[in-house]
Scaffold this motif. Structure first.
Motif, PDB file in Angstrom:
ATOM      1  N   ARG A  11       0.838  -1.195   0.000  1.00 12.59           N
ATOM      2  CA  ARG A  11       0.000   0.000   0.000  1.00 12.59           C
ATOM      3  C   ARG A  11       0.877   1.250   0.000  1.00 12.59           C
ATOM      4  N   ARG A  12       1.978   1.207   0.721  1.00 14.93           N
ATOM      5  CA  ARG A  12       2.891   2.355   0.770  1.00 14.93           C
ATOM      6  C   ARG A  12       3.540   2.609  -0.583  1.00 14.93           C
ATOM      7  N   THR A  13       3.897   1.549  -1.262  1.00 17.43           N
ATOM      8  CA  THR A  13       4.476   1.710  -2.595  1.00 17.43           C
ATOM      9  C   THR A  13       3.455   2.311  -3.544  1.00 17.43           C
ATOM     10  N   GLU A  14       2.220   1.860  -3.437  1.00 23.87           N
ATOM     11  CA  GLU A  14       1.155   2.402  -4.269  1.00 23.87           C
ATOM     12  C   GLU A  14       0.981   3.903  -4.013  1.00 23.87           C
ATOM     13  N   GLU A  15       1.006   4.314  -2.756  1.00 24.04           N
ATOM     14  CA  GLU A  15       0.905   5.730  -2.409  1.00 24.04           C
ATOM     15  C   GLU A  15       2.100   6.512  -2.935  1.00 24.04           C
ATOM     16  N   TYR A  16       3.288   5.913  -2.846  1.00 23.70           N
ATOM     17  CA  TYR A  16       4.517   6.537  -3.347  1.00 23.70           C
ATOM     18  C   TYR A  16       4.423   6.764  -4.854  1.00 23.70           C
ATOM     19  N   PHE A  17       3.974   5.743  -5.583  1.00 19.22           N
ATOM     20  CA  PHE A  17       3.804   5.858  -7.033  1.00 19.22           C
ATOM     21  C   PHE A  17       2.787   6.942  -7.379  1.00 19.22           C
ATOM     22  N   ARG A  18       1.676   6.957  -6.667  1.00 18.42           N
ATOM     23  CA  ARG A  18       0.626   7.942  -6.936  1.00 18.42           C
ATOM     24  C   ARG A  18       1.166   9.361  -6.747  1.00 18.42           C
ATOM     25  N   SER A  19       1.899   9.569  -5.670  1.00 14.14           N
ATOM     26  CA  SER A  19       2.494  10.874  -5.406  1.00 14.14           C
ATOM     27  C   SER A  19       3.501  11.256  -6.486  1.00 14.14           C
ATOM     28  N   ALA A  20       4.339  10.299  -6.879  1.00 12.16           N
ATOM     29  CA  ALA A  20       5.335  10.556  -7.921  1.00 12.16           C
ATOM     30  C   ALA A  20       4.662  10.872  -9.252  1.00 12.16           C
ATOM     31  N   GLU A  21       3.598  10.149  -9.592  1.00 10.58           N
ATOM     32  CA  GLU A  21       2.865  10.418 -10.834  1.00 10.58           C
ATOM     33  C   GLU A  21       2.248  11.809 -10.810  1.00 10.58           C
ATOM     34  N   ASP A  22       1.697  12.197  -9.673  1.00  8.61           N
ATOM     35  CA  ASP A  22       1.104  13.532  -9.546  1.00  8.61           C
ATOM     36  C   ASP A  22       2.146  14.626  -9.755  1.00  8.61           C
ATOM     37  N   ASN A  23       3.395  14.331  -9.410  1.00  3.18           N
ATOM     38  CA  ASN A  23       4.482  15.295  -9.570  1.00  3.18           C
ATOM     39  C   ASN A  23       5.211  15.147 -10.902  1.00  3.18           C
ATOM     40  N   GLY A  24       4.746  14.246 -11.767  1.00  2.78           N
ATOM     41  CA  GLY A  24       5.381  14.037 -13.070  1.00  2.78           C
ATOM     42  C   GLY A  24       6.747  13.393 -12.981  1.00  2.78           C
ATOM     43  N   ALA A  25       6.962  12.578 -11.954  1.00  2.99           N
ATOM     44  CA  ALA A  25       8.275  11.987 -11.716  1.00  2.99           C
ATOM     45  C   ALA A  25       8.335  10.502 -12.047  1.00  2.99           C
ATOM     46  N   VAL A  26       7.424  10.018 -12.897  1.00  2.00           N
ATOM     47  CA  VAL A  26       7.438   8.613 -13.303  1.00  2.00           C
ATOM     48  C   VAL A  26       7.672   8.550 -14.812  1.00  2.00           C
ATOM     49  N   VAL A  27       8.670   7.746 -15.205  1.00  2.00           N
ATOM     50  CA  VAL A  27       9.005   7.572 -16.620  1.00  2.00           C
ATOM     51  C   VAL A  27       8.864   6.097 -16.956  1.00  2.00           C
ATOM     52  N   ASP A  28       8.017   5.790 -17.934  1.00  2.00           N
ATOM     53  CA  ASP A  28       7.791   4.404 -18.357  1.00  2.00           C
ATOM     54  C   ASP A  28       8.752   4.063 -19.486  1.00  2.00           C
ATOM     55  N   LEU A  29       9.624   3.091 -19.250  1.00  4.62           N
ATOM     56  CA  LEU A  29      10.602   2.663 -20.245  1.00  4.62           C
ATOM     57  C   LEU A  29      10.192   1.382 -20.969  1.00  4.62           C
ATOM     58  N   CYS A  30       8.981   0.903 -20.743  1.00  5.29           N
ATOM     59  CA  CYS A  30       8.521  -0.352 -21.344  1.00  5.29           C
ATOM     60  C   CYS A  30       8.082  -0.125 -22.786  1.00  5.29           C
ATOM     61  N   THR A  31       8.412  -1.088 -23.627  1.00  2.00           N
ATOM     62  CA  THR A  31       7.926  -1.028 -25.000  1.00  2.00           C
ATOM     63  C   THR A  31       6.462  -1.452 -25.003  1.00  2.00           C
TER      64      THR A  31
ATOM     65  N   THR B  95      15.711   6.928  -8.675  1.00  3.02           N
ATOM     66  CA  THR B  95      16.946   7.672  -8.908  1.00  3.02           C
ATOM     67  C   THR B  95      16.858   9.054  -8.276  1.00  3.02           C
ATOM     68  N   ASP B  96      17.999   9.690  -8.175  1.00  2.84           N
ATOM     69  CA  ASP B  96      18.025  11.064  -7.695  1.00  2.84           C
ATOM     70  C   ASP B  96      18.358  12.029  -8.827  1.00  2.84           C
ATOM     71  N   PHE B  97      18.097  11.603 -10.069  1.00  2.00           N
ATOM     72  CA  PHE B  97      18.344  12.463 -11.217  1.00  2.00           C
ATOM     73  C   PHE B  97      17.202  12.374 -12.196  1.00  2.00           C
ATOM     74  N   PRO B  98      16.646  13.404 -12.719  1.00  2.00           N
ATOM     75  CA  PRO B  98      16.695  14.722 -12.087  1.00  2.00           C
ATOM     76  C   PRO B  98      15.769  14.711 -10.892  1.00  2.00           C
ATOM     77  N   ASP B  99      16.198  15.223  -9.812  1.00  2.00           N
ATOM     78  CA  ASP B  99      15.494  15.132  -8.533  1.00  2.00           C
ATOM     79  C   ASP B  99      15.194  13.654  -8.261  1.00  2.00           C
ATOM     80  N   GLU B 100      14.097  13.347  -7.613  1.00  2.00           N
ATOM     81  CA  GLU B 100      13.742  11.944  -7.364  1.00  2.00           C
ATOM     82  C   GLU B 100      12.791  11.487  -8.459  1.00  2.00           C
TER      83      GLU B 100
END
Length: 87
Positions: free
Chosen positions: A29-49, A60-65
């Motif tokens: 549940r904590r990971t899900e909340e972490y992902f949701r927060s990161a997505e809201d901040n535009g900090a999730v990048v999908d590298l899957c084809t 990562t800590d680049f750029p930012d978290e």
């Protein structure tokens, strides 16, 4: 050193905080909340084809978290990072 993290994307090993298995860590549940927060901040990048399921995510800590979602397994990413460090 740099390693291939998915598609045509490379990361510097110094910027990687952790590599996590999406099946085990993603069920929390904590990971899900972490992902949701990161997505809201535009900090999730999908590298899957398209058509491939994600297997891991890298924090990562680049750029930012930033979270990178990869179709590669954590074991494959670890091997690539270790191989890059040997060069």
């Amino acid at each position: 050193m740099y390693f291939h993290a998915g598609q045509d994307f490379v990361l510097n090993t110094r910027n990687v905080i952790g590599v996590f298995d999406l099946d085990t860590a993603g069920a929390s549940r904590r990971t899900e909340e972490y992902f949701r927060s990161a997505e809201d901040n535009g900090a999730v990048v999908d590298l899957c084809t398209p058509g491939n399921l994600p297997k891991s995510f890298l924090v990562t800590d680049f750029p930012d978290e930033t979270i990178y979602i990869s179709q590669l397994s954590p074991a494959a990413l670890k091997k690539r990072a270790e191989k890059a460090e040997l060069k």
